[in-house]
Design a protein around this motif. Sequence first.
Motif, PDB file in Angstrom:
ATOM      1  N   UNK A   1       0.820  -1.211   0.000  1.00  0.00           N
ATOM      2  CA  UNK A   1       0.000   0.000   0.000  1.00  0.00           C
ATOM      3  C   UNK A   1       0.857   1.266   0.000  1.00  0.00           C
ATOM      4  N   UNK A   2       1.885   1.315   0.831  1.00  0.00           N
ATOM      5  CA  UNK A   2       2.748   2.499   0.883  1.00  0.00           C
ATOM      6  C   UNK A   2       3.402   2.766  -0.464  1.00  0.00           C
ATOM      7  N   UNK A   3       3.831   1.715  -1.110  1.00  0.00           N
ATOM      8  CA  UNK A   3       4.451   1.865  -2.429  1.00  0.00           C
ATOM      9  C   UNK A   3       3.442   2.360  -3.459  1.00  0.00           C
ATOM     10  N   UNK A   4       2.235   1.823  -3.404  1.00  0.00           N
ATOM     11  CA  UNK A   4       1.201   2.251  -4.347  1.00  0.00           C
ATOM     12  C   UNK A   4       0.857   3.723  -4.159  1.00  0.00           C
ATOM     13  N   UNK A   5       0.785   4.167  -2.913  1.00  0.00           N
ATOM     14  CA  UNK A   5       0.446   5.561  -2.639  1.00  0.00           C
ATOM     15  C   UNK A   5       1.498   6.524  -3.209  1.00  0.00           C
ATOM     16  N   UNK A   6       2.724   6.032  -3.375  1.00  0.00           N
ATOM     17  CA  UNK A   6       3.810   6.876  -3.887  1.00  0.00           C
ATOM     18  C   UNK A   6       4.138   6.566  -5.355  1.00  0.00           C
ATOM     19  N   UNK A   7       3.328   5.735  -5.978  1.00  0.00           N
ATOM     20  CA  UNK A   7       3.652   5.240  -7.318  1.00  0.00           C
ATOM     21  C   UNK A   7       3.736   6.368  -8.352  1.00  0.00           C
TER      22      UNK A   7
ATOM     23  N   UNK B   1       4.350  10.102  -9.626  1.00  0.00           N
ATOM     24  CA  UNK B   1       5.014  11.348  -9.240  1.00  0.00           C
ATOM     25  C   UNK B   1       4.129  12.561  -9.506  1.00  0.00           C
ATOM     26  N   UNK B   2       3.164  12.404 -10.401  1.00  0.00           N
ATOM     27  CA  UNK B   2       2.328  13.535 -10.798  1.00  0.00           C
ATOM     28  C   UNK B   2       0.885  13.429 -10.288  1.00  0.00           C
ATOM     29  N   UNK B   3       0.610  12.469  -9.391  1.00  0.00           N
ATOM     30  CA  UNK B   3      -0.734  12.333  -8.831  1.00  0.00           C
ATOM     31  C   UNK B   3      -0.659  12.288  -7.312  1.00  0.00           C
ATOM     32  N   UNK B   4      -1.618  12.921  -6.666  1.00  0.00           N
ATOM     33  CA  UNK B   4      -1.751  12.810  -5.219  1.00  0.00           C
ATOM     34  C   UNK B   4      -2.538  11.547  -4.886  1.00  0.00           C
ATOM     35  N   UNK B   5      -2.432  11.106  -3.636  1.00  0.00           N
ATOM     36  CA  UNK B   5      -3.075   9.843  -3.271  1.00  0.00           C
ATOM     37  C   UNK B   5      -3.467   9.836  -1.805  1.00  0.00           C
ATOM     38  N   UNK B   6      -4.513   9.049  -1.514  1.00  0.00           N
ATOM     39  CA  UNK B   6      -4.910   8.851  -0.123  1.00  0.00           C
ATOM     40  C   UNK B   6      -5.688   7.550  -0.006  1.00  0.00           C
ATOM     41  N   UNK B   7      -5.774   7.033   1.223  1.00  0.00           N
ATOM     42  CA  UNK B   7      -6.614   5.876   1.518  1.00  0.00           C
ATOM     43  C   UNK B   7      -8.016   6.388   1.830  1.00  0.00           C
ATOM     44  N   UNK B   8      -9.001   5.922   1.077  1.00  0.00           N
ATOM     45  CA  UNK B   8     -10.391   6.336   1.303  1.00  0.00           C
ATOM     46  C   UNK B   8     -11.037   5.464   2.369  1.00  0.00           C
ATOM     47  N   UNK B   9     -10.845   4.149   2.257  1.00  0.00           N
ATOM     48  CA  UNK B   9     -11.415   3.200   3.210  1.00  0.00           C
ATOM     49  C   UNK B   9     -10.485   2.007   3.346  1.00  0.00           C
TER      50      UNK B   9
ATOM     51  N   UNK C   1      -8.026  -2.299   0.980  1.00  0.00           N
ATOM     52  CA  UNK C   1      -7.976  -0.847   0.929  1.00  0.00           C
ATOM     53  C   UNK C   1      -8.617  -0.347  -0.364  1.00  0.00           C
ATOM     54  N   UNK C   2      -9.197   0.851  -0.297  1.00  0.00           N
ATOM     55  CA  UNK C   2      -9.547   1.589  -1.507  1.00  0.00           C
ATOM     56  C   UNK C   2      -8.700   2.847  -1.496  1.00  0.00           C
ATOM     57  N   UNK C   3      -7.891   2.995  -2.528  1.00  0.00           N
ATOM     58  CA  UNK C   3      -7.014   4.151  -2.675  1.00  0.00           C
ATOM     59  C   UNK C   3      -7.598   5.101  -3.712  1.00  0.00           C
ATOM     60  N   UNK C   4      -7.376   6.387  -3.504  1.00  0.00           N
ATOM     61  CA  UNK C   4      -7.826   7.392  -4.468  1.00  0.00           C
ATOM     62  C   UNK C   4      -6.631   8.190  -4.958  1.00  0.00           C
ATOM     63  N   UNK C   5      -6.598   8.442  -6.259  1.00  0.00           N
ATOM     64  CA  UNK C   5      -5.527   9.226  -6.878  1.00  0.00           C
ATOM     65  C   UNK C   5      -6.143  10.372  -7.686  1.00  0.00           C
ATOM     66  N   UNK C   6      -5.498  11.516  -7.652  1.00  0.00           N
ATOM     67  CA  UNK C   6      -5.977  12.676  -8.411  1.00  0.00           C
ATOM     68  C   UNK C   6      -4.815  13.628  -8.636  1.00  0.00           C
ATOM     69  N   UNK C   7      -5.009  14.577  -9.558  1.00  0.00           N
ATOM     70  CA  UNK C   7      -3.919  15.522  -9.872  1.00  0.00           C
ATOM     71  C   UNK C   7      -3.797  16.591  -8.802  1.00  0.00           C
TER      72      UNK C   7
END
Length: 210
Positions: free
Chosen positions: A178-184, A186-194, A204-210
């Motif tokens: 999960x930690x690696x995926x959240x940092x995958x 370089x141009x998108x932000x990320x967070x754990x939603x649930x 986990x459900x992860x969310x990514x956005x610009x």
Amino acid sequence: MSLATPQYRLTPEEEESVYDPAEDTFLLLDALEKDAQVIRAARPMVVLEIGCGSGVVSTFAANMLDGPCCSLATDLNVLAAQCARRTASLNHASLDTVVGDLAAPLQDRLFGKVDLLLFNPPYVPTSTEEIAGCKEVGRAWAGGIDGREVLDRFLPTVPKLLSENGLFYLVALNKNGIDQLLKYFSDLRAEIVLQRRCGIEFLFVLKFWR
């Protein structure tokens, strides 16, 4: 007000190869509902689910949105595409399905246009021998040695597909890193939603956005 889980029905033939909605499916639905206000505020015009299976997630997303949008879904399995269309119809939603690998059939036309991207990939760590012994439906959950065989093929495409305000929701297992995926990206932000315990593991459900 809680949104209803879409009705769906798998035929006997589909039960052999189409993933029956389970804990991971419902966790993704809960994450979308939790973020409903954020998603609606983005006014998505193009929604794309990768590997739609039964179509429950695509249908839920389509019915959750306020305005009209183009809802698309892909799956390698012809029967899954068939099932997804039926699920959408049962729940008075509009969904177009395309048979093919990940986003490949649509990506050239959708680069920079996807406002809501959804993926519940095969994420269970699985040996080569286990994959060989899987029934056809096993393709929906067997993810290779680290559970990321399919996901790692798709991730490089994500920034190309997302629109300027696009959101990407991804289901992952703790063992997927999960930690690696959240940092995958370089141009998108990320967070754990649930996140939720599932047996001895965490989903986990992860969310990514610009």
